[in-house]
Design a protein around this motif. Structure first.
Motif, PDB file in Angstrom:
ATOM      1  N   LEU A  83      19.225 -18.042  23.853  1.00 20.94           N
ATOM      2  CA  LEU A  83      18.549 -17.379  24.962  1.00 20.94           C
ATOM      3  C   LEU A  83      19.432 -16.257  25.490  1.00 20.94           C
ATOM      4  CD1 LEU A  83      17.148 -20.451  26.869  1.00 20.94           C
ATOM      5  CD2 LEU A  83      15.809 -18.597  25.903  1.00 20.94           C
ATOM      6  N   ASP A  84      18.815 -15.202  25.929  1.00 19.03           N
ATOM      7  CA  ASP A  84      19.538 -14.075  26.514  1.00 19.03           C
ATOM      8  C   ASP A  84      19.670 -14.337  28.010  1.00 19.03           C
ATOM      9  OD1 ASP A  84      20.705 -11.633  27.033  1.00 19.03           O
ATOM     10  OD2 ASP A  84      18.840 -10.478  26.826  1.00 19.03           O
ATOM     11  N   LEU A  85      20.825 -14.899  28.409  1.00 16.24           N
ATOM     12  CA  LEU A  85      21.092 -15.217  29.811  1.00 16.24           C
ATOM     13  C   LEU A  85      22.254 -14.370  30.303  1.00 16.24           C
ATOM     14  CD1 LEU A  85      20.882 -19.134  29.798  1.00 16.24           C
ATOM     15  CD2 LEU A  85      19.073 -17.495  30.304  1.00 16.24           C
ATOM     16  N   CYS A  86      22.102 -13.834  31.505  1.00 17.95           N
ATOM     17  CA  CYS A  86      23.180 -13.075  32.137  1.00 17.95           C
ATOM     18  C   CYS A  86      24.202 -14.049  32.723  1.00 17.95           C
ATOM     19  CB  CYS A  86      22.619 -12.192  33.252  1.00 17.95           C
ATOM     20  SG  CYS A  86      21.507 -10.910  32.677  1.00 17.95           S
ATOM     21  N   PRO A  87      25.388 -13.559  33.065  1.00 17.24           N
ATOM     22  CA  PRO A  87      26.371 -14.431  33.733  1.00 17.24           C
ATOM     23  C   PRO A  87      25.874 -14.840  35.123  1.00 17.24           C
ATOM     24  CG  PRO A  87      27.394 -12.385  32.960  1.00 17.24           C
ATOM     25  CD  PRO A  87      25.914 -12.235  32.772  1.00 17.24           C
ATOM     26  N   PRO A  88      26.330 -15.986  35.622  1.00 18.48           N
ATOM     27  CA  PRO A  88      25.933 -16.418  36.972  1.00 18.48           C
ATOM     28  C   PRO A  88      26.260 -15.343  38.009  1.00 18.48           C
ATOM     29  CG  PRO A  88      27.110 -18.177  35.858  1.00 18.48           C
ATOM     30  CD  PRO A  88      27.219 -16.956  34.986  1.00 18.48           C
ATOM     31  N   GLY A  89      25.345 -15.144  38.946  1.00 17.78           N
ATOM     32  CA  GLY A  89      25.544 -14.172  40.015  1.00 17.78           C
ATOM     33  C   GLY A  89      25.113 -12.758  39.669  1.00 17.78           C
ATOM     34  N   ASP A  90      24.793 -12.486  38.416  1.00 14.93           N
ATOM     35  CA  ASP A  90      24.364 -11.150  38.008  1.00 14.93           C
ATOM     36  C   ASP A  90      22.982 -10.874  38.597  1.00 14.93           C
ATOM     37  OD1 ASP A  90      23.546  -8.822  36.607  1.00 14.93           O
ATOM     38  OD2 ASP A  90      24.750  -9.392  34.877  1.00 14.93           O
ATOM     39  N   ALA A  91      22.783  -9.680  39.131  1.00 16.10           N
ATOM     40  CA  ALA A  91      21.504  -9.325  39.754  1.00 16.10           C
ATOM     41  C   ALA A  91      20.423  -9.029  38.716  1.00 16.10           C
ATOM     42  CB  ALA A  91      21.690  -8.124  40.669  1.00 16.10           C
ATOM     43  N   ALA A  92      20.817  -8.696  37.500  1.00 16.40           N
ATOM     44  CA  ALA A  92      19.846  -8.369  36.448  1.00 16.40           C
ATOM     45  C   ALA A  92      19.160  -9.632  35.954  1.00 16.40           C
ATOM     46  CB  ALA A  92      20.553  -7.679  35.291  1.00 16.40           C
ATOM     47  N   ARG A  93      17.975  -9.451  35.390  1.00 17.34           N
ATOM     48  CA  ARG A  93      17.246 -10.558  34.771  1.00 17.34           C
ATOM     49  C   ARG A  93      16.733 -10.106  33.418  1.00 17.34           C
ATOM     50  NH1 ARG A  93      13.573 -13.368  39.415  1.00 17.34           N
ATOM     51  NH2 ARG A  93      15.300 -13.966  40.756  1.00 17.34           N
ATOM     52  N   THR A  94      17.000 -10.912  32.420  1.00 14.72           N
ATOM     53  CA  THR A  94      16.510 -10.608  31.085  1.00 14.72           C
ATOM     54  C   THR A  94      15.060 -11.090  30.962  1.00 14.72           C
ATOM     55  OG1 THR A  94      17.180 -12.732  30.144  1.00 14.72           O
ATOM     56  CG2 THR A  94      18.845 -10.949  30.152  1.00 14.72           C
ATOM     57  N   PHE A  95      14.410 -10.703  29.883  1.00 14.79           N
ATOM     58  CA  PHE A  95      13.050 -11.172  29.632  1.00 14.79           C
ATOM     59  C   PHE A  95      13.036 -12.692  29.523  1.00 14.79           C
ATOM     60  CE2 PHE A  95       9.570 -12.396  26.836  1.00 14.79           C
ATOM     61  CZ  PHE A  95       8.498 -11.831  27.496  1.00 14.79           C
ATOM     62  N   ASP A  96      14.018 -13.253  28.792  1.00 15.51           N
ATOM     63  CA  ASP A  96      14.083 -14.714  28.659  1.00 15.51           C
ATOM     64  C   ASP A  96      14.224 -15.386  30.014  1.00 15.51           C
ATOM     65  OD1 ASP A  96      13.888 -14.647  25.891  1.00 15.51           O
ATOM     66  OD2 ASP A  96      16.036 -14.868  25.548  1.00 15.51           O
ATOM     67  N   GLU A  97      15.041 -14.838  30.899  1.00 17.89           N
ATOM     68  CA  GLU A  97      15.226 -15.430  32.231  1.00 17.89           C
ATOM     69  C   GLU A  97      13.950 -15.347  33.054  1.00 17.89           C
ATOM     70  OE1 GLU A  97      19.989 -14.723  32.913  1.00 17.89           O
ATOM     71  OE2 GLU A  97      18.605 -13.119  33.468  1.00 17.89           O
ATOM     72  N   ARG A  98      13.261 -14.228  32.994  1.00 16.76           N
ATOM     73  CA  ARG A  98      11.995 -14.112  33.738  1.00 16.76           C
ATOM     74  C   ARG A  98      10.965 -15.099  33.201  1.00 16.76           C
ATOM     75  NH1 ARG A  98      13.402  -8.574  33.322  1.00 16.76           N
ATOM     76  NH2 ARG A  98      11.907  -8.314  31.647  1.00 16.76           N
ATOM     77  N   TRP A  99      10.943 -15.284  31.898  1.00 15.89           N
ATOM     78  CA  TRP A  99      10.016 -16.229  31.284  1.00 15.89           C
ATOM     79  C   TRP A  99      10.347 -17.661  31.717  1.00 15.89           C
ATOM     80  CZ3 TRP A  99      10.704 -19.997  27.331  1.00 15.89           C
ATOM     81  CH2 TRP A  99       9.515 -20.505  26.796  1.00 15.89           C
ATOM     82  N   LEU A 100      11.634 -18.029  31.703  1.00 16.72           N
ATOM     83  CA  LEU A 100      12.036 -19.367  32.133  1.00 16.72           C
ATOM     84  C   LEU A 100      11.662 -19.621  33.586  1.00 16.72           C
ATOM     85  CD1 LEU A 100      15.588 -19.605  30.504  1.00 16.72           C
ATOM     86  CD2 LEU A 100      13.545 -20.894  29.836  1.00 16.72           C
ATOM     87  N   LEU A 101      11.915 -18.646  34.449  1.00 15.88           N
ATOM     88  CA  LEU A 101      11.568 -18.809  35.867  1.00 15.88           C
ATOM     89  C   LEU A 101      10.057 -18.910  36.061  1.00 15.88           C
ATOM     90  CD1 LEU A 101      14.118 -16.458  37.645  1.00 15.88           C
ATOM     91  CD2 LEU A 101      14.048 -18.961  37.666  1.00 15.88           C
TER      92      LEU A 101
END
Length: 124
Positions: A61-79
């Motif tokens: 999965l494409d996950l940013c580091p904790p605390g990063d303000a950006a969101r990847t497509f995978d993160e938006r999908w998970l949320l």
């Protein structure tokens, strides 16, 4: 000559403007990112969930580091999955699962996600 924003940047601005919750911090995302960084172990519900999704995608999965303000497509999908499940929006939930997963993979992800959701809800 002025530089034009890329299509991804323009799309991100458009959707962030129309859906401000895409810009808001979400503790569930930070916990998922942190679990990835600390490698909680295969018996942890969040680690099992992430591993199940990655197995279905056959890629990390494409996950940013904790605390990063950006969101990847995978993160938006998970949320979006977590939100649809917590709101019991079954139509949206099934659409999100089936838009990226085959039926068998969707069933495995659903099972792992329900366990992860219980763990998250008990702690957040």
């Amino acid at each position: 000559m002025t530089a034009r924003p890329t299509m991804n940047a323009a799309a991100g601005e458009h959707w962030s403007h129309r859906f401000p919750q895409l810009r808001e911090a979400d503790p569930r995302l930070d916990v998922l990112r942190a679990v990835r960084e600390m490698e909680a172990g295969e018996n942890h519900p969040l680690e099992r969930f992430l591993a199940t999704v990655e197995g279905a995608f056959a890629r990390p999965l494409d996950l940013c580091p904790p605390g990063d303000a950006a969101r990847t497509f995978d993160e938006r999908w998970l949320l979006a999955l977590l939100q649809a499940l917590s709101e019991v929006d079954l139509g949206r939930y099934q659409f999100l699962l089936r838009s990226r997963l085959k039926a068998g993979d969707a069933a495995r992800v659903h099972f792992a996600l329900t366990q992860a959701q219980v763990w998250l809800d008990a702690r957040l």
